[in-house]
Scaffold this motif. Sequence first.
Motif, PDB file in Angstrom:
ATOM      1  N   PHE A 117     -26.550 -22.211  36.602  1.00 47.57           N
ATOM      2  CA  PHE A 117     -27.748 -21.826  37.349  1.00 47.57           C
ATOM      3  C   PHE A 117     -27.795 -22.479  38.727  1.00 47.57           C
ATOM      4  O   PHE A 117     -27.295 -23.581  38.924  1.00 47.57           O
ATOM      5  CB  PHE A 117     -29.005 -22.247  36.580  1.00 47.57           C
ATOM      6  N   PHE A 118     -28.428 -21.777  39.674  1.00 48.32           N
ATOM      7  CA  PHE A 118     -28.747 -22.386  40.960  1.00 48.32           C
ATOM      8  C   PHE A 118     -29.943 -23.310  40.753  1.00 48.32           C
ATOM      9  O   PHE A 118     -30.782 -23.062  39.896  1.00 48.32           O
ATOM     10  CB  PHE A 118     -29.101 -21.333  42.001  1.00 48.32           C
TER      11      PHE A 118
ATOM     12  N   TYR B 268     -33.715 -20.512  45.620  1.00 45.86           N
ATOM     13  CA  TYR B 268     -33.025 -19.228  45.559  1.00 45.86           C
ATOM     14  C   TYR B 268     -32.380 -19.099  44.183  1.00 45.86           C
ATOM     15  O   TYR B 268     -31.419 -19.790  43.867  1.00 45.86           O
ATOM     16  CB  TYR B 268     -31.971 -19.144  46.664  1.00 45.86           C
ATOM     17  N   LYS B 269     -32.932 -18.233  43.358  1.00 48.84           N
ATOM     18  CA  LYS B 269     -32.498 -18.142  41.962  1.00 48.84           C
ATOM     19  C   LYS B 269     -31.257 -17.269  41.811  1.00 48.84           C
ATOM     20  O   LYS B 269     -30.979 -16.388  42.614  1.00 48.84           O
ATOM     21  CB  LYS B 269     -33.630 -17.603  41.093  1.00 48.84           C
ATOM     22  N   GLY B 270     -30.537 -17.515  40.757  1.00 47.75           N
ATOM     23  CA  GLY B 270     -29.332 -16.762  40.466  1.00 47.75           C
ATOM     24  C   GLY B 270     -28.360 -17.636  39.700  1.00 47.75           C
ATOM     25  O   GLY B 270     -28.704 -18.737  39.254  1.00 47.75           O
ATOM     26  N   GLN B 271     -27.145 -17.144  39.537  1.00 46.23           N
ATOM     27  CA  GLN B 271     -26.131 -17.911  38.830  1.00 46.23           C
ATOM     28  C   GLN B 271     -24.781 -17.784  39.528  1.00 46.23           C
ATOM     29  O   GLN B 271     -24.510 -16.794  40.217  1.00 46.23           O
ATOM     30  CB  GLN B 271     -26.010 -17.449  37.382  1.00 46.23           C
TER      31      GLN B 271
ATOM     32  N   ILE C  19     -19.803 -29.016  41.984  1.00 44.50           N
ATOM     33  CA  ILE C  19     -20.547 -28.268  43.009  1.00 44.50           C
ATOM     34  C   ILE C  19     -22.061 -28.451  42.852  1.00 44.50           C
ATOM     35  O   ILE C  19     -22.843 -27.650  43.340  1.00 44.50           O
ATOM     36  CB  ILE C  19     -20.208 -26.763  42.957  1.00 44.50           C
ATOM     37  N   LYS C  20     -22.465 -29.512  42.183  1.00 48.29           N
ATOM     38  CA  LYS C  20     -23.881 -29.726  41.864  1.00 48.29           C
ATOM     39  C   LYS C  20     -24.778 -29.672  43.095  1.00 48.29           C
ATOM     40  O   LYS C  20     -25.830 -29.037  43.086  1.00 48.29           O
ATOM     41  CB  LYS C  20     -24.031 -31.077  41.149  1.00 48.29           C
ATOM     42  N   GLU C  21     -24.379 -30.332  44.164  1.00 45.31           N
ATOM     43  CA  GLU C  21     -25.209 -30.353  45.373  1.00 45.31           C
ATOM     44  C   GLU C  21     -25.254 -28.981  46.044  1.00 45.31           C
ATOM     45  O   GLU C  21     -26.289 -28.561  46.571  1.00 45.31           O
ATOM     46  CB  GLU C  21     -24.676 -31.399  46.354  1.00 45.31           C
TER      47      GLU C  21
END
Length: 247
Positions: A47-48, A52-55, A218-220
């Motif tokens: 998940f983001f 800004y939502k999405g995956q 890529i967490k950040e």
Amino acid sequence: MRYNPGSYVNIDYDASSQQFRRFFVSFAACISGFNSCRPLLFLDGTFFKGKYKGQLLAATAKDGNNGLFPVAFAIVDSETTANWSWFLHELGKVVDGNRQITFISDRNLGLLEAMPKVFPSAHHGYCLQHLKSNLRDRMKGIDNGFRDHLVSSLGDCAYEPTVVGFHEKLAKLKEEGKQRAHDFFKDLAPEHWANSYFRGMRYGEMTSNAAESFNNWIKEARNLPITQMVDTIRTQLMRQMFARWLR
């Protein structure tokens, strides 16, 4: 594309409304580098974290030093069958079709439906860690020590090298776990998780931890808007490859 010739990028959008839908990216260095990696890919979605939502769906390999080697990723709205199917179709354009690839995943439903249609000759291994977690959830309410024993027995079944030994261990697990264990294994084909039945090459990889590590790496970036997110990941990849080149 101008500064990374040989890369593959596809932006999918609604032609009538011009609205963005999906975005697939595989950089040239990742495409060529994977040819020197084992034909083994770890698939996962994450998940983001920002507004800004999405995956983000990703295919990650491992290099010769057992380090992460991201191959491709995509921005989608959710982990649906349609999105996984689209991602795998795009992935098929950047991986060598002559190599027998093994995929390892956490058994996402959309991925399970899309995989045999897009990569019919590939082998698909299920993550043992996720299977153990699923069995632990299925056995809620029983003594913790006994539940841990059943989960450990699942691992013994998965690692067992012979078919005879596998069925002996599985029969004992089902007997001890009773109806809930029988129900758990009813639709769980052993060729996807048991060493004795798996026909592909897993190279000793029984979990999708590499995919989880990529998500953490890529967490950040997952807090950023899409274009910044992609460019941040590109920068991380560039630094990673340069550091390996120096070694």
